[in-house]
Design a protein around this motif. Sequence first.
Motif, short mmCIF file in Angstrom:
data_model
loop_
_atom_site.label_atom_id
_atom_site.label_comp_id
_atom_site.label_asym_id
_atom_site.label_seq_id
_atom_site.Cartn_x
_atom_site.Cartn_y
_atom_site.Cartn_z
N THR A 1 61.48 36.32 46.22
CA THR A 1 62.54 36.79 45.32
C THR A 1 63.72 37.25 46.16
O THR A 1 63.54 37.99 47.13
CB THR A 1 62.05 37.94 44.43
OG1 THR A 1 60.97 37.45 43.62
CG2 THR A 1 63.16 38.46 43.53
N HIS B 1 67.70 35.94 36.72
CA HIS B 1 68.08 37.20 36.09
C HIS B 1 69.47 37.58 36.59
O HIS B 1 69.81 37.29 37.74
CB HIS B 1 67.11 38.34 36.45
CG HIS B 1 65.70 38.06 36.05
ND1 HIS B 1 65.23 38.28 34.78
CD2 HIS B 1 64.66 37.56 36.76
CE1 HIS B 1 63.96 37.94 34.72
NE2 HIS B 1 63.59 37.49 35.91
N GLN C 1 63.96 46.74 38.41
CA GLN C 1 62.50 46.77 38.22
C GLN C 1 62.08 45.82 37.11
O GLN C 1 61.07 45.11 37.22
CB GLN C 1 62.02 48.20 37.95
CG GLN C 1 62.10 49.10 39.16
CD GLN C 1 61.37 48.55 40.37
OE1 GLN C 1 60.25 48.05 40.28
NE2 GLN C 1 62.00 48.62 41.52
N THR C 2 62.86 45.79 36.04
CA THR C 2 62.56 44.87 34.93
C THR C 2 62.65 43.42 35.39
O THR C 2 61.79 42.60 35.09
CB THR C 2 63.52 45.13 33.75
OG1 THR C 2 63.34 46.47 33.30
CG2 THR C 2 63.27 44.16 32.61
N ASN D 1 59.71 42.46 37.65
CA ASN D 1 58.47 42.28 36.90
C ASN D 1 57.24 42.28 37.81
O ASN D 1 56.35 41.43 37.69
CB ASN D 1 58.54 41.00 36.06
CG ASN D 1 57.45 40.94 35.01
OD1 ASN D 1 56.97 41.97 34.55
ND2 ASN D 1 57.05 39.73 34.65
N GLY D 2 57.23 43.21 38.76
CA GLY D 2 56.09 43.35 39.66
C GLY D 2 56.14 42.51 40.93
O GLY D 2 55.32 42.67 41.82
N ARG D 3 57.10 41.58 41.02
CA ARG D 3 57.23 40.75 42.23
C ARG D 3 57.86 41.59 43.34
O ARG D 3 58.76 42.39 43.09
CB ARG D 3 58.12 39.53 41.97
CG ARG D 3 57.47 38.43 41.16
CD ARG D 3 58.40 37.21 41.04
NE ARG D 3 59.67 37.54 40.43
CZ ARG D 3 59.90 37.60 39.13
NH1 ARG D 3 58.92 37.39 38.27
NH2 ARG D 3 61.08 37.88 38.66
#
Length: 194
Positions: free
Chosen positions: A121, A166, A179-180, A183-185
């Motif tokens: 990411t 995004h 953070q949204t 999504n945990g990545r």
Amino acid sequence: KLNVFDWLADMDLHVNQKVFDCVEVRFKNSRKEFYHNINTFSLTTGDVIAVGKNVTTWALGQRVFGSVKFGAYATVIDASSDRIQALPDDWSYAEGAAFLVQTFAAWYALKHLGDAKSGDTVLIHSAAGGVGLQALRIAQKMGLHTIGTVGNGDKKEFLQTQGFDHVIVREKDFAAQLQTALNGRPLRVVLDAV
């Protein structure tokens, strides 16, 4: 259609070409020197004013852009014929030089400095600018998950049409938006194009 992404991906900074395989280019626009380890090279636009006897792909007077080893302050330089491309007819020399600098800055940041790998990411700040948009295109070719940021909500829709996974507007809730989007990545690379 330009094949600049493949061209950049295969870029080899060693220049030991014979003069017979070179073209002579008269610079027309600003150059930018980049340093990679101990190698220096320049990005430039200009006109072909001579061709080596083994060169079959270029002709006198052709408008070109590309990378050359050293020589950013010279007026004329010999360039390996595989390190230049035709400047699109509807581009000025300045547009060609800007394209090269923006594209190479983005590629160098993602590939060499960020060591980005497929699936990573990347957060691209100032994503609506030249370097940011080129970073998006390169990141997509590399298989990266992209998050772009802008300082103005008016640019958000534009970036969404460009293909960012995004888009975040830099506001007070930036951390929550990030953070949204993650999504945990894990966030592997941050590119600030300013």
